[in-house]
Design an enzyme around this catalytic site. Structure first.
Site, PDB file in Angstrom:
ATOM      1  N   ASP A   1       0.849  -1.056   0.067  1.00  0.00           N
ATOM      2  CA  ASP A   1      -0.001  -0.034   0.076  1.00  0.00           C
ATOM      3  C   ASP A   1       0.819   1.433  -0.036  1.00  0.00           C
ATOM      4  O   ASP A   1       2.011   1.181   0.216  1.00  0.00           O
ATOM      5  CB  ASP A   1      -1.051   0.011   1.214  1.00  0.00           C
ATOM      6  CG  ASP A   1      -0.301   0.076   2.523  1.00  0.00           C
ATOM      7  OD1 ASP A   1       0.710  -0.635   2.731  1.00  0.00           O
ATOM      8  OD2 ASP A   1      -0.750   0.934   3.523  1.00  0.00           O
TER       9      ASP A   1
ATOM     10  N   GLU B   1      -0.026  -1.174   5.485  1.00  0.00           N
ATOM     11  CA  GLU B   1       0.959  -0.868   6.546  1.00  0.00           C
ATOM     12  C   GLU B   1       0.907   0.493   6.950  1.00  0.00           C
ATOM     13  O   GLU B   1       1.421   1.067   7.845  1.00  0.00           O
ATOM     14  CB  GLU B   1       2.635  -1.032   5.924  1.00  0.00           C
ATOM     15  CG  GLU B   1       3.656  -1.066   6.961  1.00  0.00           C
ATOM     16  CD  GLU B   1       4.324   0.502   7.031  1.00  0.00           C
ATOM     17  OE1 GLU B   1       5.046   0.604   7.678  1.00  0.00           O
ATOM     18  OE2 GLU B   1       3.921   1.262   6.054  1.00  0.00           O
TER      19      GLU B   1
ATOM     20  N   GLU C   1      11.971  -1.613   3.795  1.00  0.00           N
ATOM     21  CA  GLU C   1      11.516  -0.144   4.023  1.00  0.00           C
ATOM     22  C   GLU C   1      12.512   0.708   3.530  1.00  0.00           C
ATOM     23  O   GLU C   1      13.961   0.287   3.425  1.00  0.00           O
ATOM     24  CB  GLU C   1      11.488   0.064   5.483  1.00  0.00           C
ATOM     25  CG  GLU C   1      10.354  -0.677   5.943  1.00  0.00           C
ATOM     26  CD  GLU C   1       8.813   0.301   5.776  1.00  0.00           C
ATOM     27  OE1 GLU C   1       8.889   1.406   5.140  1.00  0.00           O
ATOM     28  OE2 GLU C   1       7.838  -0.280   6.280  1.00  0.00           O
TER      29      GLU C   1
END
Length: 356
Positions: A75, A129, A158
């Site tokens: 997302d 997330e 990340e």
């Protein structure tokens, strides 16, 4: 509609980044991107694929002695005139390029193109997330299929700008309340102004001596700050209530319980309500796969200043760290972008680690 995740795109993490960015997937709208990824994972004979809502788990079962996780969320934050993607020189612009479809592209590229890794690998492509943890795909998997998460080590892809960011800070939000007594503002001496009383709360925040804590050569800087103030009744009323919302970012040497106790100590004498909390994660650099990954990266790790899903793995006793090509300073910005060189370097590093 043809699947944009073509074999040519899957073979090239740069092209794959653009293909993923061009599938709109703002939080709670991940079905299309999850469907596209599921189709390509299902075509890989070396992977076992399972799905929970819009979270996909794909794993190898090669009988290796250790299992590692590569996880990327699907997302993005809401679009901001930055969709679809565009290329300018050696940059790819677009919503989610840095946070974190370039990282997710690395995981998907490896999942499809590396059938014989040195570890067994579990790949997660998960939903939600960027919003409340109640919707987070890894959180839902932990509740419904906890066995999927079993591993010896995990990497969250990340944005870290190509360096290892170890562990993460914990985060806690609280409301500190002051009270008073209402009165007409023309006769203010008959009341007690709760907004004025909040001045002492703000003074304590202004003078707060934030710690820096070094763990495994990674320095975590704490922070305690006001993020919102709510108070007032009407333009001619002395207010009898004021709320100061504070956010505390704490180092991994504190548990949630210790962080709460510290907050209550800082605001002794005030009504304090804890409204949200997530644990910190220790650096997780001692596991054998972590040491080998650090050798593949070739640079010293830094502390993760922020909260990520590494904490979910750490809570299960699984060492975890952050590594991805995106620049975290560009996350959620209108001109979010990622450097093509960082994508290629990240893919090469992960391939060198998993294939050697």
């Amino acid at each position: 509609m043809a699947n944009p995740l073509t074999p040519d795109a899957l073979a090239d993490p740069v092209a794959l980044t653009r293909a993923l960015v061009d599938i709109e997937s703002v939080s709670r709208n991940e079905k299309e991107i999850a469907d596209c990824i599921e189709l390509v994972l299902a075509d890989a004979p070396h992977l076992t694929v399972q799905r929970h809502q819009n979270t996909l788990m794909a794993r190898t079962d090669l009988g290796r002695e250790q299992r590692v996780v590569l996880a990327g969320h699907l997302d993005t934050v809401p679009l901001n005139d930055n969709f679809p993607s565009r290329m300018v020189d050696d940059l790819i612009y677009g919503c989610g390029t840095a946070d974190m479809k370039s990282g997710t592209a690395l995981a998907l590229h490896l999942a499809v193109t590396l059938p014989d890794p040195r570890y067994d690998v579990t790949y997660f492509f998960y939903e939600a997330e960027e919003i409340d943890s109640a919707y987070n795909g890894l959180n839902l998997v932990a509740q419904t299929h906890p066995e999927w998460l079993a591993a010896d080590f995990a990497i969250l892809l990340e944005p870290t700008y190509g360096v290892v960011e170890a562990g993460c800070q914990g985060t806690m939000r609280a409301v500190v309340r002051t009270t008073g007594r209402r009165a007409h503002s023309a006769r203010s001496w008959r009341g007690v102004n709760a907004i004025h009383a909040a001045g002492e709360v703000l003074r304590r925040l202004q003078e707060y001596p934030a710690r820096s804590v070094t763990i495994d050569d990674c320095t975590y800087r704490e922070g305690l700050n006001a993020v919102r103030i709510l108070g007032g009744v009407a333009g001619n009323v002395i207010p009898d209530r004021c709320e100061v919302e504070v956010n505390y970012r704490f180092a991994p040497d504190r548990s949630i319980e210790q962080a709460e106790a510290h907050l209550r100590e800082v605001f002794t004498g005030y009504d304090v309500e804890i409204t949200d909390a997530a644990p910190a994660a220790l650096p997780g650099l001692t596991a054998a796969p972590a040491r080998e990954f650090l050798a593949a990266v070739g640079e010293r790790p830094a502390a993760k200043l922020g909260w990520t899903d590494v904490a979910r793995f750490a809570a299960l006793g699984i060492p975890a760290l952050n590594f991805g090509p995106g620049d975290p300073n560009l996350a959620h910005t209108q001109d979010e972008h990622v450097e093509i060189g960082r994508i290629r370097d990240g893919a090469a590093t992960l391939h060198r680690w998993l294939a050697s």
